[in-house]
Scaffold this motif. Sequence first.
Motif, short mmCIF file in Angstrom:
data_model
loop_
_atom_site.label_atom_id
_atom_site.label_comp_id
_atom_site.label_asym_id
_atom_site.label_seq_id
_atom_site.Cartn_x
_atom_site.Cartn_y
_atom_site.Cartn_z
N ASN A 46 54.31 31.02 55.48
CA ASN A 46 54.15 29.80 54.69
C ASN A 46 52.69 29.40 54.51
OD1 ASN A 46 57.01 29.45 54.46
ND2 ASN A 46 57.00 28.65 56.57
N VAL A 47 51.87 30.39 54.17
CA VAL A 47 50.47 30.13 53.81
C VAL A 47 50.43 29.87 52.31
CG1 VAL A 47 48.16 31.13 53.65
CG2 VAL A 47 49.59 31.60 55.66
N LEU A 48 49.78 28.79 51.89
CA LEU A 48 49.61 28.52 50.46
C LEU A 48 48.32 29.21 50.00
CD1 LEU A 48 50.77 27.10 47.99
CD2 LEU A 48 49.33 25.13 48.54
N LEU A 49 48.49 30.35 49.38
CA LEU A 49 47.34 31.15 48.94
C LEU A 49 46.86 30.65 47.58
CD1 LEU A 49 45.69 33.68 49.82
CD2 LEU A 49 47.17 35.00 48.29
N LEU A 50 45.57 30.42 47.48
CA LEU A 50 44.95 29.90 46.25
C LEU A 50 44.03 30.94 45.65
CD1 LEU A 50 43.85 26.38 47.58
CD2 LEU A 50 46.00 26.97 46.45
N HIS A 51 44.05 31.02 44.32
CA HIS A 51 43.13 31.91 43.62
C HIS A 51 42.73 31.26 42.31
CE1 HIS A 51 41.26 35.79 42.63
NE2 HIS A 51 41.66 35.56 41.39
N GLU A 52 41.45 31.32 42.01
CA GLU A 52 40.92 30.78 40.75
C GLU A 52 40.19 31.88 40.02
OE1 GLU A 52 37.47 27.86 40.14
OE2 GLU A 52 39.26 26.57 40.23
N SER A 53 40.62 32.19 38.80
CA SER A 53 39.99 33.26 38.03
C SER A 53 39.35 32.69 36.78
CB SER A 53 41.04 34.32 37.63
OG SER A 53 42.05 33.72 36.84
N CYS A 54 38.31 33.38 36.30
CA CYS A 54 37.60 32.98 35.09
C CYS A 54 38.30 33.58 33.87
CB CYS A 54 36.15 33.45 35.13
SG CYS A 54 35.22 32.71 36.48
N LEU A 55 38.38 32.79 32.79
CA LEU A 55 38.93 33.27 31.53
C LEU A 55 37.79 33.66 30.60
CD1 LEU A 55 41.75 30.65 30.86
CD2 LEU A 55 42.00 32.99 31.69
N HIS A 56 37.94 34.75 29.88
CA HIS A 56 36.92 35.22 28.95
C HIS A 56 37.54 35.44 27.58
CE1 HIS A 56 35.21 36.23 32.85
NE2 HIS A 56 34.02 36.20 32.27
N ALA A 57 36.77 35.24 26.53
CA ALA A 57 37.24 35.53 25.18
C ALA A 57 37.34 37.03 24.99
CB ALA A 57 36.27 34.95 24.15
N GLU A 58 38.28 37.45 24.15
CA GLU A 58 38.39 38.86 23.83
C GLU A 58 37.21 39.30 22.98
OE1 GLU A 58 42.05 39.63 21.98
OE2 GLU A 58 43.27 39.16 23.75
N VAL A 59 36.84 40.57 23.05
CA VAL A 59 35.76 41.10 22.24
C VAL A 59 36.27 41.25 20.80
CG1 VAL A 59 34.19 43.02 21.86
CG2 VAL A 59 34.80 42.32 24.19
N PRO A 60 35.68 40.53 19.82
CA PRO A 60 36.19 40.59 18.44
C PRO A 60 35.79 41.88 17.74
CG PRO A 60 34.24 39.22 18.55
CD PRO A 60 34.54 39.64 19.96
N ALA A 61 36.52 42.20 16.69
CA ALA A 61 36.22 43.40 15.92
C ALA A 61 34.97 43.23 15.07
CB ALA A 61 37.40 43.76 15.02
N ARG A 62 34.68 41.97 14.67
CA ARG A 62 33.49 41.69 13.86
C ARG A 62 32.87 40.39 14.36
NH1 ARG A 62 37.90 40.89 10.67
NH2 ARG A 62 37.64 42.92 9.68
N PRO A 63 31.63 40.15 14.08
CA PRO A 63 30.98 38.91 14.54
C PRO A 63 31.74 37.68 14.07
CG PRO A 63 29.37 40.42 13.63
CD PRO A 63 30.71 40.99 13.30
#
Length: 431
Positions: free
Chosen positions: A325-342
């Motif tokens: 009964n350990v409450l495991l926490l994780h925080e991850s960063c979100l990144h934008a997808e690499v677009p096909a064009r600028p």
Amino acid sequence: MKLLPLKKNKKDSTHTPNTLARYLFASYPQYRVEQLRPQNCKHDVIVPELLAIVEQSNGLFKLEELGKSLEGRSINLVSCSNGRTRVLLWSQMHGDETTATLALMDIFNFLVKRIDEEKWIREMLEETSLYFILMLNPDGAERVQRRTVQNIDMNRDAKVLATPEARILRSVQQKLKPQFGFNLHDQEPATVGETNEVAAISLLAPALDTKKSAPMVRTRAMRVAALIARVLSQFIPKNIGCYPDDYEPRAFGDNFQSWGTSTVLIESGHAMSDPEKDFIRRLNFVGILAALRCIGNGSYQDAELDLYSGLGENRKNVFDIIIRNVLLLHESCLHAEVPARPVEDSTRRAGERFGTQAWSHSVDVGLAINRQLAYNSSSTIVTIKDIGDLSTFVGLETIDAHKRRLNSSFIVLEQNIPLATMLDELQIHRG
């Protein structure tokens, strides 16, 4: 030592194996060598204790140096030879497996102190010649490690005989040609069969070929194992397992069997709230002495083979400690997808962080006590072995975290840390 004549007409209250086992179990605390513990079970402690027992034995025991380990520590044979049935027992082939060595010292102490009072002891010693090699791997014992100083697993050296310790064991077997052998080990935490019962003792009559055939030499070992299972089931009815019997051509037990010595493997397991394995040591004392008595008078042959074949095979689904009964926490960063064009918005470039995502869930943490590090430390050192849903696993000790929080960055699998550090992180007091 010259044994006193037996008084055959005197009733012996310990005449049945089960009765004898109960007597031994009750008597054990009086004969336990208290100063010997797993932490000090090393060559420079054990050898002086052996010498003292031999001196006290009035000729019952003899001590002979068989040779030396790679680092020059003596490997010794304790013998008590009077009878025609020869039995060889060896312990601590793996240097960090101390339970049987300690139990054998307790057995020596018992025999020396009780021989004049116990008719069955005198009978046993007239019927058998007993040979003991304690601490076959003293260099490993010094380091509290399984392998020899060369990092060779001696129990995989029965064929090549690369190590001096393995050569000593093989030469003793060739010289004595014992009818029975006991290969004494400690095992990792395991359960019995499909149950969640922790294996306190596991037994095996090792295979001598890939077909796992059972000629008479192995059948005799099976009956001895069945006898041990019978007498110990009075104290641990659900906690006796069968060690996996896969044929291992490099192992000593398998080879002893093929060399004509009926060999029983005894694996000292674990019990709840028994970190130094005191209860398991007591079971060794009882099981070994009862087996030796029954080998001497031949009554092991009465043991039903079903008592052996019916043992559940070990499963390794036990941890020394489970924190539930350990409450495991994780925080991850979100990144934008690499677009096909600028993109037009130059402030949002490819790969640039624009948010975070949090995750949490209740998990269990499985820990193994690192005894090599623990013996050299004032604190309990554990290795983080697993995390997640461990509901199918058993803990020798279970700690409830009550949903206390733990950041996932704290968990590194196979990392060694003080248990106190983890409990401090969870703000848990270990009672």
